[in-house]
Design an enzyme around this catalytic site. Sequence first.
Site, PDB file in Angstrom:
ATOM      1  N   HIS A 253       0.813  -1.072  -0.027  1.00  0.00           N
ATOM      2  CA  HIS A 253      -0.075   0.051   0.068  1.00  0.00           C
ATOM      3  C   HIS A 253       0.703   1.246   0.067  1.00  0.00           C
ATOM      4  O   HIS A 253       0.843   2.041  -0.848  1.00  0.00           O
ATOM      5  CB  HIS A 253      -1.034   0.031   1.287  1.00  0.00           C
ATOM      6  CG  HIS A 253      -1.897   1.222   1.325  1.00  0.00           C
ATOM      7  ND1 HIS A 253      -2.957   1.368   0.832  1.00  0.00           N
ATOM      8  CD2 HIS A 253      -1.294   2.315   1.982  1.00  0.00           C
ATOM      9  CE1 HIS A 253      -3.332   2.692   1.363  1.00  0.00           C
ATOM     10  NE2 HIS A 253      -2.493   3.230   1.868  1.00  0.00           N
ATOM     11  N   GLU A 254       1.539   1.495   1.095  1.00  0.00           N
ATOM     12  CA  GLU A 254       2.641   2.580   1.085  1.00  0.00           C
ATOM     13  C   GLU A 254       3.530   2.791  -0.175  1.00  0.00           C
ATOM     14  O   GLU A 254       3.554   3.841  -0.560  1.00  0.00           O
ATOM     15  CB  GLU A 254       3.524   2.332   2.366  1.00  0.00           C
ATOM     16  CG  GLU A 254       2.728   2.335   3.594  1.00  0.00           C
ATOM     17  CD  GLU A 254       1.743   3.560   3.837  1.00  0.00           C
ATOM     18  OE1 GLU A 254       2.214   4.585   3.292  1.00  0.00           O
ATOM     19  OE2 GLU A 254       0.705   3.467   4.467  1.00  0.00           O
TER      20      GLU A 254
ATOM     21  N   HIS B 232       1.715   4.637  -2.875  1.00  0.00           N
ATOM     22  CA  HIS B 232       1.877   6.185  -2.602  1.00  0.00           C
ATOM     23  C   HIS B 232       3.071   6.558  -3.025  1.00  0.00           C
ATOM     24  O   HIS B 232       3.355   7.782  -3.739  1.00  0.00           O
ATOM     25  CB  HIS B 232       1.710   6.411  -1.154  1.00  0.00           C
ATOM     26  CG  HIS B 232       0.397   6.386  -0.643  1.00  0.00           C
ATOM     27  ND1 HIS B 232      -0.833   6.809  -0.920  1.00  0.00           N
ATOM     28  CD2 HIS B 232       0.001   5.923   0.637  1.00  0.00           C
ATOM     29  CE1 HIS B 232      -1.655   6.626  -0.356  1.00  0.00           C
ATOM     30  NE2 HIS B 232      -1.298   5.990   0.817  1.00  0.00           N
TER      31      HIS B 232
ATOM     32  N   HIS C  94      -5.357   7.352  -2.304  1.00  0.00           N
ATOM     33  CA  HIS C  94      -6.368   6.357  -1.662  1.00  0.00           C
ATOM     34  C   HIS C  94      -7.592   5.959  -2.743  1.00  0.00           C
ATOM     35  O   HIS C  94      -7.954   6.849  -3.248  1.00  0.00           O
ATOM     36  CB  HIS C  94      -6.952   6.817  -0.507  1.00  0.00           C
ATOM     37  CG  HIS C  94      -5.854   6.532   0.614  1.00  0.00           C
ATOM     38  ND1 HIS C  94      -5.687   7.293   1.732  1.00  0.00           N
ATOM     39  CD2 HIS C  94      -4.740   5.666   0.935  1.00  0.00           C
ATOM     40  CE1 HIS C  94      -4.617   7.111   2.665  1.00  0.00           C
ATOM     41  NE2 HIS C  94      -3.988   5.826   2.033  1.00  0.00           N
TER      42      HIS C  94
HETATM   43 ZN    ZN Z   1      -2.211   5.140   2.285  1.00  0.00          ZN
END
Ligand code: ZN
Length: 490
Positions: A225-226, A229, A235
């Site tokens: 997930h990170e 980014h 998101h």
């Molecule tokens: Zn996030």
Amino acid sequence: MQVLLCLVCAFDLFGQHYSLPLPLGDDGMVHPTKPAQNDLSLATKYLQQFYSFQADSAGRKRRSRPSFSSKLKNMQGFFGLNGTGTLNADTLAVMRTPRCGVSDVEDYSHRRGNRWKKNIITYGVGRYTNDLPVNAVDDLISSALDVWAKASPLTFLRSYSHQADIMVEFVGKEHGDFFPFDGPDGTLAHAFGPGEGIGGDVHFDEAEVWTAGYNGFNLYVVAAHEFGHALGLKHSQLPESVMYPTYKRRKTHNLLSSEDIININTLYGPRDKRPYPSSRFSWSNPSTPWYSGSYFPVSFKDTCNPHLKFDAVTTVGDAIFFFRDNYMWIKHNDQKDIKEGPISNFMPKIDCHIDAAYWVPQRSTAYLFNGTTFWTVKGSQVKGRAKNISSLGFPSWVQQVDAAVHIHKTVHTLFFTQHQYWRYNEHNKNMTDSIPRNISDDFPEISGPISAAIYKDGYLHFFIGSDVYKYDIKQKEIIGTDKTTSWLGC
Ligand SMILES: [Zn+2]
Ligand SMILES: *[C@@H]1O[C@H](CO)[C@@H](O)[C@H](O)[C@H]1NC(C)=O
Ligand SMILES: *[C@@H]1O[C@H](CO)[C@@H](O)[C@H](O)[C@H]1NC(C)=O
Ligand SMILES: *[C@@H]1O[C@H](CO)[C@@H](O)[C@H](O)[C@H]1NC(C)=O
Ligand SMILES: *[C@@H]1O[C@H](CO)[C@@H](O)[C@H](O)[C@H]1NC(C)=O
Ligand SMILES: *[C@@H]1O[C@H](CO)[C@@H](O)[C@H](O)[C@H]1NC(C)=O
Ligand SMILES: [Ca+2]
Ligand SMILES: [Zn+2]
């Protein structure tokens, strides 16, 4: 760096007085009960951190900013809750779910180009967690990056310097970036979008219990997930997306939803499709527009041509870079697929063929040669100006280097020129001998000119035409022969 900007504005409100809708009693007076106060302060902090809510500060007009209730509706809308604009149990339950520290209302779109302007991205791990062995962390981090590498033309290279594009750190509370962590649960991790310095960096809250399984927080899932980014993704509202902000247990295979794949492809293009066995393209026709001018690599149609010859080959960390004309391939030890494309896709300042290349692991630095010119490349950034090979001690009659290889067990880099070679001392930064040596004297069975050379797993590999010779330096003999194409998985 939108994360930084947006959270800094919330930060300047810390400690100020807020006026918030408080529950009113029958008599119209405010009767804040203890739990309601806690809920309200939780909700306020949550909306400030993730929905850029700015509470009215003293002296400002009440209507000048979106109200608590409208921000709450935004949050409820994001999570598919009933958009009532009032705090209810469902809403509070979501607010209490452990999540990513990045805002849900980042004001950037996938199309605006918040992306790395290159396809090779370096990463490093600074401070490790105490929860898992170092090699387990390395594996989970590299698997999480691999999730994105498989869906895009990106390659991630491990760097042991502290200036990698994506620096991963396990840190607690205050850790120097204005976004302190909050102890167990709450925010688990945060990341900065692509950019210099802190851009691309990923921080994990060391107060969490990080695991490789189902208990605690699964590091692989949170890291994937990170890294989204760190590559420029925001998101997602879809619970099946890896970019959904709250932590969920997930199946660890096929982590990306189709939305995630579309979003990463919008930023970086699709992953390369190869090999192309057809040979519609001819090496000898350099005007063929196989470089379309976009950032995205187009496949070199002739990859599996049995006569394939490389101009230069070098190891770079765990990877091997192969060069031919203005094109290159990158084969990563840990990743099955091979990235390829015009050299300038990976190293924007270099748009010509490379005669020779070598890598010095102690400096994490590669050197690429064209004629009497060479470039210094760290990560995939070209450092400083191109230099003249005379600065290495070559006499002016040397106008080109055929191949170069650094043998990291010694201090020597070998430069091959026709039937001779030069030994350069990387420690003293000068040539060891004032005249070149004969290749055939020191490497019996090998005769120049040599197209490319690498030192890997304790052996020299000489690329001569479309053949590759594995060479034992101590025994001074060839111990294996291969075709160049087998190195590209043909
Ligand atoms: Zn996030
Ligand atoms: C949403 O809230 C309205 C008004 O409070 C209520 O009538 C409705 O049943 C709620 N819907 C759901 C799905 O909870
Ligand atoms: C690289 O070398 C070729 C000839 O070998 C030359 O035409 C070209 O200009 C050189 N490029 C650079 C950037 O020095
Ligand atoms: C590098 O230096 C040599 C002589 O020192 C010269 O002949 C050559 O043209 C120079 N190359 C470049 C690219 O300036
Ligand atoms: C190379 O540099 C070292 C240290 O600076 C010096 O001792 C040595 O004599 C030099 N060798 C040559 C061939 O110039
Ligand atoms: C290389 O070989 C040539 C003859 O083939 C010889 O004249 C020369 O001295 C040799 N050079 C070295 C450094 O041994
Ligand atoms: Ca936390
Ligand atoms: Zn941080």
